[in-house]
Design an enzyme around this catalytic site. Structure first.
Site: not given
Lengths: 183, 138
Positions: B1, B29, B31-32, B52-53
């Site tokens: 990202t 799916r 993510g954030d 990020t992560g």
């Protein structure tokens, strides 16, 4: 004395930062800086974590997520699981500026993008295909994100079905999140 | 990202993210990154932040929103980013992620967890070129 304009970017993605700065330096808006800066990463496939040809899913397909937010109006545009469109951040900006919605997802976000003039094309590359084939054929689909299903997802590929008796506990992830594999 | 925050010459703040997500995710799916307040957040009256992560964990805590709200309460960008990261670490001690925060006056900071260090890139009028800065993770 305010230190503006300014652009800040996660990781080592300096080409995106340079682009954002160029936009700001020329008097462009913060929104333009974000869109054009992130586009650089989408084109350059930064660390394989942005843009086409990276992070294939269990079916080997690359899908893209993007968000843009305007701090002046609190307006937002976002896309999730966008398929077959390379310019995710620009599609997100179209969601923000061409609709009254905030977030479009999946195949229907793709249809929106096509309607807005974006080109539909595969996001899979030879490299992402090879990455997926190794995971699927040599690594037995390990690691993966399944739990409480059968057959045992820590040993076998799917398709999976629900396991009737299981312990409700927070799982310890076996998926390594690092510089080359992250959101 | 990639996560980005920018302030233009008019003082307007914007933030954004772009990503292809986690490798070998279950199809569908996300993510954030595309979640407002999680992957990024911006408010002209305060500033902006980006994260990020590990997106499956991070989106549960809206770290970018939290960092901006901490700055609204008077925290420095570095302290605001630390608070957002530590909020997640309190529940997931092994999580990997980072937050960058930018105040509307151009002050910035970052914090990270689950790595040794985290790099981020800044460009402003104080230097002729971009610079890669690194923070030691908590």
């Amino acid at each position: 004395d305010k230190n503006i304009p300014i652009a800040i970017t996660t990781w080592w993605f300096y080409n995106a930062t340079i682009k954002a700065w160029d936009v700001l330096k020329e008097g462009g808006t913060a929104l333009d800086a974000i869109e054009q800066g992130a586009t650089v990463c989408e084109v350059q496939q930064c660390d394989g974590t942005v843009g086409y040809g990276g992070s294939p899913d269990e079916d080997g397909e690359t899908t893209l997520d993007a968000l843009i937010m305007d701090g002046k109006t609190m307006n937002v545009g976002a896309v999730g699981a966008l398929r077959r469109i390379k310019s995710a951040i620009s599609v997100a900006r179209h969601v923000m500026e061409r609709t009254k919605h905030s977030f479009l997802v999946g195949e229907l976000a793709t249809q929106f993008a096509v309607q807005m003039g974006f080109k539909e094309e595969p996001l899979t590359t030879q490299q992402s295909k090879q990455m997926w084939m190794k995971w699927h054929n040599e690594d037995n689909c390990q690691p993966n994100f399944w739990m409480n299903v059968k057959p045992d997802p820590s040993k076998y590929c799917g398709p999976y079905s629900t396991l009737d008796n299981f312990r409700r506990e927070s799982p310890a992830s076996n998926v390594k999140v690092d510089r080359y594999n992250h959101d | 990202t990639i996560g980005m925050v920018a302030i233009d010459g008019n003082g307007d703040v914007a933030a954004g993210t772009s990503t292809n997500g986690a490798r070998f995710k279950i199809p569908g799916r996300i993510g954030d990154s595309p979640i407002p307040g999680s992957g990024a957040y911006a408010d002209n009256s305060v500033g902006g932040a980006a994260a990020t992560g590990d997106g499956d964990v991070m989106l549960r805590f809206l770290p970018s929103f939290l960092a901006v709200e901490e700055m609204r309460r008077g925290a420095t960008p570095t302290d605001a980013a630390r608070t957002a990261v530590l909020r997640i670490a309190a529940h997931y001690e092994d999580f990997m992620g980072a937050v960058v925060a930018l105040k509307n006056d151009g002050q910035y900071g970052a914090a990270c967890h689950g790595m040794d260090t985290f790099p981020f890139v800044v460009q402003d009028n104080t230097k002729e070129s971009f610079r890669v800065e690194t923070v030691q993770c908590l």
